[in-house]
Design a protein around this motif. Structure first.
Motif, PDB file in Angstrom:
ATOM      1  N   ALA A 123      61.535   5.516  62.999  1.00  0.00           N
ATOM      2  CA  ALA A 123      60.787   4.393  62.424  1.00  0.00           C
ATOM      3  C   ALA A 123      59.381   4.788  61.976  1.00  0.00           C
ATOM      4  O   ALA A 123      58.599   3.926  61.579  1.00  0.00           O
ATOM      5  CB  ALA A 123      60.688   3.264  63.445  1.00  0.00           C
ATOM      6  N   LEU A 124      59.086   6.073  62.040  1.00  0.00           N
ATOM      7  CA  LEU A 124      57.702   6.488  61.840  1.00  0.00           C
ATOM      8  C   LEU A 124      57.650   7.776  61.030  1.00  0.00           C
ATOM      9  O   LEU A 124      58.375   8.717  61.325  1.00  0.00           O
ATOM     10  CB  LEU A 124      57.088   6.741  63.221  1.00  0.00           C
ATOM     11  CG  LEU A 124      55.594   6.685  63.374  1.00  0.00           C
ATOM     12  CD1 LEU A 124      55.046   5.333  62.937  1.00  0.00           C
ATOM     13  CD2 LEU A 124      55.225   6.941  64.826  1.00  0.00           C
ATOM     14  N   SER A 125      56.795   7.826  60.015  1.00  0.00           N
ATOM     15  CA  SER A 125      56.662   9.050  59.226  1.00  0.00           C
ATOM     16  C   SER A 125      55.192   9.385  58.998  1.00  0.00           C
ATOM     17  O   SER A 125      54.290   8.657  59.427  1.00  0.00           O
ATOM     18  CB  SER A 125      57.386   8.905  57.888  1.00  0.00           C
ATOM     19  OG  SER A 125      56.732   7.972  57.065  1.00  0.00           O
ATOM     20  N   ILE A 126      54.980  10.503  58.331  1.00  0.00           N
ATOM     21  CA  ILE A 126      53.656  11.033  57.981  1.00  0.00           C
ATOM     22  C   ILE A 126      53.596  11.148  56.460  1.00  0.00           C
ATOM     23  O   ILE A 126      54.589  11.521  55.841  1.00  0.00           O
ATOM     24  CB  ILE A 126      53.520  12.472  58.542  1.00  0.00           C
ATOM     25  CG1 ILE A 126      53.530  12.491  60.064  1.00  0.00           C
ATOM     26  CG2 ILE A 126      52.294  13.159  57.967  1.00  0.00           C
ATOM     27  CD1 ILE A 126      52.269  12.029  60.698  1.00  0.00           C
ATOM     28  N   ASP A 127      52.446  10.862  55.869  1.00  0.00           N
ATOM     29  CA  ASP A 127      52.199  11.228  54.475  1.00  0.00           C
ATOM     30  C   ASP A 127      50.792  11.787  54.342  1.00  0.00           C
ATOM     31  O   ASP A 127      49.860  11.255  54.951  1.00  0.00           O
ATOM     32  CB  ASP A 127      52.393  10.011  53.556  1.00  0.00           C
ATOM     33  CG  ASP A 127      53.861   9.703  53.337  1.00  0.00           C
ATOM     34  OD1 ASP A 127      54.548  10.560  52.757  1.00  0.00           O
ATOM     35  OD2 ASP A 127      54.336   8.645  53.788  1.00  0.00           O
ATOM     36  N   CYS A 128      50.661  12.843  53.541  1.00  0.00           N
ATOM     37  CA  CYS A 128      49.361  13.505  53.386  1.00  0.00           C
ATOM     38  C   CYS A 128      48.845  13.348  51.960  1.00  0.00           C
ATOM     39  O   CYS A 128      49.543  13.693  50.998  1.00  0.00           O
ATOM     40  CB  CYS A 128      49.485  14.987  53.699  1.00  0.00           C
ATOM     41  SG  CYS A 128      49.992  15.318  55.393  1.00  0.00           S
ATOM     42  N   VAL A 129      47.622  12.848  51.840  1.00  0.00           N
ATOM     43  CA  VAL A 129      46.972  12.700  50.536  1.00  0.00           C
ATOM     44  C   VAL A 129      45.956  13.836  50.429  1.00  0.00           C
ATOM     45  O   VAL A 129      44.851  13.745  50.975  1.00  0.00           O
ATOM     46  CB  VAL A 129      46.272  11.327  50.419  1.00  0.00           C
ATOM     47  CG1 VAL A 129      45.718  11.126  49.020  1.00  0.00           C
ATOM     48  CG2 VAL A 129      47.226  10.187  50.786  1.00  0.00           C
ATOM     49  N   ILE A 130      46.367  14.937  49.770  1.00  0.00           N
ATOM     50  CA  ILE A 130      45.500  16.118  49.696  1.00  0.00           C
ATOM     51  C   ILE A 130      44.890  16.204  48.301  1.00  0.00           C
ATOM     52  O   ILE A 130      45.590  16.431  47.310  1.00  0.00           O
ATOM     53  CB  ILE A 130      46.282  17.415  50.003  1.00  0.00           C
ATOM     54  CG1 ILE A 130      47.094  17.272  51.299  1.00  0.00           C
ATOM     55  CG2 ILE A 130      45.315  18.607  50.068  1.00  0.00           C
ATOM     56  CD1 ILE A 130      46.278  17.020  52.550  1.00  0.00           C
ATOM     57  N   PHE A 131      43.572  16.010  48.249  1.00  0.00           N
ATOM     58  CA  PHE A 131      42.857  16.135  46.986  1.00  0.00           C
ATOM     59  C   PHE A 131      42.390  17.578  46.836  1.00  0.00           C
ATOM     60  O   PHE A 131      41.941  18.204  47.807  1.00  0.00           O
ATOM     61  CB  PHE A 131      41.638  15.208  46.963  1.00  0.00           C
ATOM     62  CG  PHE A 131      41.998  13.751  47.033  1.00  0.00           C
ATOM     63  CD1 PHE A 131      42.400  13.075  45.894  1.00  0.00           C
ATOM     64  CD2 PHE A 131      41.943  13.065  48.240  1.00  0.00           C
ATOM     65  CE1 PHE A 131      42.738  11.724  45.961  1.00  0.00           C
ATOM     66  CE2 PHE A 131      42.276  11.716  48.306  1.00  0.00           C
ATOM     67  CZ  PHE A 131      42.685  11.048  47.162  1.00  0.00           C
TER      68      PHE A 131
END
Lengths: 231, 231
Positions: free
Chosen positions: B13-21
């Motif tokens: 029910a849980l994930s990760i997302d990475c916003v890499i600039f």
């Protein structure tokens, strides 16, 4: 218990915790609930619980705070997800924490749902808390201290017209420190955030002090752009 | 696929997302991966995935970013948990998003794990993204813009010695706006953040400009206390 969601309707790996700071009589408090059931019955905790499949995480936070403590219609800001693998005793649970700072006098506490009690506690005199709730509280408190140095403090924490001493006591309670009166007033004056009401306190036993109010235009601008209140 | 965790070992029910600039040649980019498998195979997405039972949420973010893109040893800051009940197509998944801003030249992209490709894209020319990744990216971008107005910008985004024009171009790329040169320099001077290296650029075709470096002491203080860079 009223409105208890069926176990199949909740996400079992994810919970909510709310760090609600209250201000009253020059004192900073924290809102705790006593668990009325389950593995931590009789123990004090941050208000929180499980998220149902049909509601957003933000909505779950509002619902849980309201059903456990009676508090509604406050702005809950997301603090952080706490995801240490061993933070919860019996299985893996990540919790999403929210926080807010309110004027206690605007809310009546009504314990309900899985809480047998709901009380304000002085931040300096807390009972033992379950799980990692002391860490979540510490993190929320650091965040609150940061926030009041970088945004104007909540409008609703003081009466509409207040004295400079009342405002100073609010900052002192949050920052846990005595501030120098003239230094505080000089830095405050620089922000141009206050309007002199040109009237004095009434019905006070000591010498009546000048009353001030927030300049809403400046308040909104500082809120939007940020500031540094070097206290 | 290498190191793919067994389905029983991940929290579903849980994930990760990475916003890499990424910053390079005066341009702000965003790091995307192409899904190599599953329901969104062939589509571009923020780097992310599932958390195993044994690792913290922070560690999962580092592991996933590294295994999908090759990037390691960067400071990932938690952005926010995104918890809309309909954000993921097939079941209820809350995602914890992280973000960072890096100098692209310091990292080689090596797609791996569930990613068939990993690329920098100009923030102004993005492919369609899966799920609610455009919303997560928008939120991260707003947060980044806020951050560079209230903290000194990352040390590692420019060469050790840089020109005022290079620094201005960095802010312009992030804030998506042309800044007035003299206004920018006046506000910058007030912060006392830069040290004049008393030397000029070498081997440039145009008129050589003065070189500057960050004053580390001031940098650390501004980072700690915050500031308002009113750009």
């Amino acid at each position: 218990m009223e409105n208890l969601p069926h176990p199949d309707t909740i996400i079992d790996a994810l919970s909510i915790d709310c760090v609600i700071f209250g201000f009253k009589d020059g004192r900073l408090d924290i809102l705790l609930v006593k668990h009325g059931e389950g593995i931590s019955a009789g123990k004090w905790a941050l208000p929180g619980g499980w998220i149902t499949y049909g509601e957003s995480v933000d909505d779950a936070a509002k619902r849980l705070l309201n059903s456990l403590t009676g508090i509604r219609d406050i702005y809950l800001e997301q603090l952080k997800a706490f995801g240490d693998p061993n933070r919860y005793p019996s299985r893996r649970v990540v919790t999403v924490a929210y926080y807010a700072l309110v004027n206690e006098e605007n809310y009546a506490l009504i314990p309900g749902f899985t809480a047998s009690d709901a009380q304000w506690f002085s931040i300096h005199d807390l009972p033992p808390l379950i799980y990692d709730h002391d860490q979540i509280l510490d993190y929320g408190y650091r965040q609150l201290k940061h926030k009041v140095r970088h945004e104007p403090i909540g409008f609703n924490l003081l009466p509409a017209k207040f004295t400079l001493l009342q405002l100073q006591e609010l900052y002192e309670a949050i920052l846990e420190t005595k501030l120098d009166k003239s230094n505080f007033r000089r830095k405050l004056a620089k922000m141009k955030l206050l309007i002199d009401c040109k009237e004095k306190q009434k019905d006070v036993s000591h010498r009546a002090a000048e009353l001030y109010k927030f300049d809403k235009r400046v308040y909104v601008t500082l809120r939007k752009n940020g500031m540094v209140f070097g206290l």
